[in-house]
Design a protein around this motif. Sequence first.
Motif, PDB file in Angstrom:
ATOM      1  N   CYS A 232       0.815  -1.224   0.000  1.00  0.00           N
ATOM      2  CA  CYS A 232       0.000   0.000   0.000  1.00  0.00           C
ATOM      3  C   CYS A 232       0.845   1.269   0.000  1.00  0.00           C
ATOM      4  N   ASP A 233       2.131   1.153  -0.238  1.00  0.00           N
ATOM      5  CA  ASP A 233       3.014   2.313  -0.330  1.00  0.00           C
ATOM      6  C   ASP A 233       3.158   2.690  -1.802  1.00  0.00           C
ATOM      7  N   GLU A 234       2.642   3.867  -2.172  1.00  0.00           N
ATOM      8  CA  GLU A 234       2.720   4.298  -3.570  1.00  0.00           C
ATOM      9  C   GLU A 234       4.144   4.379  -4.079  1.00  0.00           C
ATOM     10  N   ASP A 235       5.091   4.685  -3.207  1.00  0.00           N
ATOM     11  CA  ASP A 235       6.486   4.770  -3.629  1.00  0.00           C
ATOM     12  C   ASP A 235       7.034   3.423  -4.076  1.00  0.00           C
ATOM     13  N   GLN A 236       6.407   2.349  -3.626  1.00  0.00           N
ATOM     14  CA  GLN A 236       6.835   1.012  -4.045  1.00  0.00           C
ATOM     15  C   GLN A 236       5.964   0.488  -5.181  1.00  0.00           C
TER      16      GLN A 236
ATOM     17  N   ASP B 245      -6.055  -2.542  -7.006  1.00  0.00           N
ATOM     18  CA  ASP B 245      -6.915  -1.564  -6.345  1.00  0.00           C
ATOM     19  C   ASP B 245      -7.358  -2.066  -4.975  1.00  0.00           C
ATOM     20  N   HIS B 246      -6.722  -3.132  -4.518  1.00  0.00           N
ATOM     21  CA  HIS B 246      -7.017  -3.699  -3.196  1.00  0.00           C
ATOM     22  C   HIS B 246      -5.700  -4.064  -2.518  1.00  0.00           C
ATOM     23  N   CYS B 247      -4.877  -3.046  -2.336  1.00  0.00           N
ATOM     24  CA  CYS B 247      -3.511  -3.275  -1.861  1.00  0.00           C
ATOM     25  C   CYS B 247      -3.464  -3.992  -0.518  1.00  0.00           C
ATOM     26  N   GLN B 248      -4.497  -3.856   0.293  1.00  0.00           N
ATOM     27  CA  GLN B 248      -4.477  -4.473   1.614  1.00  0.00           C
ATOM     28  C   GLN B 248      -4.739  -5.973   1.557  1.00  0.00           C
TER      29      GLN B 248
ATOM     30  N   ARG C 269       3.824  -5.376   4.820  1.00  0.00           N
ATOM     31  CA  ARG C 269       2.383  -5.278   4.689  1.00  0.00           C
ATOM     32  C   ARG C 269       1.963  -5.848   3.351  1.00  0.00           C
ATOM     33  N   GLY C 270       0.976  -6.732   3.383  1.00  0.00           N
ATOM     34  CA  GLY C 270       0.409  -7.265   2.153  1.00  0.00           C
ATOM     35  C   GLY C 270       1.165  -8.465   1.615  1.00  0.00           C
ATOM     36  N   GLY C 271       0.607  -9.077   0.567  1.00  0.00           N
ATOM     37  CA  GLY C 271       1.238 -10.235  -0.039  1.00  0.00           C
ATOM     38  C   GLY C 271       1.371 -11.367   0.951  1.00  0.00           C
TER      39      GLY C 271
END
Length: 389
Positions: A161-165, A170-173, A207-209
Motif C-alpha cells: 500500500c506504499d505508492e512509492d513502491q 486496487d485492493h492493496c491491503q 504489509r500485504g502479499g
Amino acid sequence: MTTTDPRENILRRLRRHPLGTLCMAAILIFMSACGSGGGGTEAPSAQTGDFPTVNPDGGPPAGNPDGTAPIPAEANLEDVTAPDRIVGDGTPESCSAEAFIDAVARGGTIVFDCGPDPVTITLPEPARVFNDADPDIVIDGGGLVSLSGGGLTRLLYMNTCDEDQVWTTDHCQNQDHPRLTVQNLTFVNGNATAETEYDGGGAIWVRGGRFKAVNCRFFNNVCADEGPDVGGGAIRVFSQYEGLPVYIVNCTFGGAEGYGNLGSNGGAISSIGVSWTLINSLFSYNSAVGYGANPAQSGTPGGGSGGAIYNDGNTMTLTVLGSRIAYNDVNAHGSAIFFVSNDHTGDIVIDDSSITDNIGGSWYPVYDGISMHSDTPITVSDSVIENNS
C-alpha cells in the motif's frame, strides 16, 4: 518483575542499551572475580538454560534444537538452484550493500557468492521490495550471510500500500503478491526507532502479499521503545493475503543473553490482524520495554506487552509447534505471548512446545505467561507452560 539476584536484573537491563553486549562482557568478568557481595560468587552464565552453543560467527544457531514438528510444504525452504540474481563474485568485498539493495529492488530469487566464510553486509538504508517487480522474492544467505543495520536502519521493507513502491492492484491491503521469503540468513542490529509512519519492525516490516522466514536468526534488533500500538523488535507484519499465516520456521530470535531483540511491544514479533504459525523456533531473551499497556494508562506512553510475541486485531490465529519461548520479559502483560482478538474470534494452538521462565507481566486468565481474553479458545497439547512470573 524483580529477580532474586540483583546481578541478573542489571544484566537484563543492560541488554536494552546499544552497547549492552560489550558492557555485559566487562561486568561478567568483574562479577566472576568479585561476586555481588565480594565473596567470589560465580557470575551468571552468558547462556542461562540449556540453549545451544554459539556458531563460529558468534551467534546461537537457528531454530529450537528440540523441535520436531512436521513442516508443511508451503512453509519449507524455497528452491534456489536457479537464481535470478547473485550478489557478489566470490569475495567478501564484492558483496556490497548497494548490490544487495539493487537485487531486492529487482526481485526474483537472490543468492550470495561472498566466499567460503561468514560475511556481514551492513546496509545504510533498508532494502525495499517493489510491488511491480517479480512477484516472488526469495533471499537465501546460504547460512553464511548476515545483514546488519549497523544500529542505524531497518533491513527489509515491503508494503503493498506504499505508492512509492508502486501500487499494482486496487485492493492493496489484500493481494497475493509480492511473496517474500527470507531463508538461511541472519538479521542483526536493525534499528527502526527513527521510523514514524511505518514504525516497528527493527529488522523487517511487511504489509500485504505473503511473508515467511525459514532457518533465520534475529539478533539485537530494536524498534520504538514506547507506545501502545508499535512493536516487533525484529519483525512487524500487517495484512497478509486472505488472512493466510506468516510462517516462521526453524528460526531463532535472541537465543542467548545479549542477543535479544526489543521493542515497546512484541520484543521479537508484532502484528495487527495477522495470523502466525511458528514451527521449531526459539524465542528467548527478547524484551517488551514500553510501559502503561494498551490503551495507555494515564500519564504513561503505553506499551510493554508481549515479551516475545504480540498479536492484536480481530480474526487471527497463533499456532506454536515444536517451539521454545523462554527468558523473555515485559513491563505490562504477556511475558511470553500477548494475544488480543478484539472481536473475540481468534484462537491459539500450542503443541509440543515449551513456554517457561518468562519474566513479568500480569493478566493471565488461563496460562501464566500468556495474556488473552478469558473466552479465547486455546488448545495446548504435549507442552510445558510453567515458571513464568
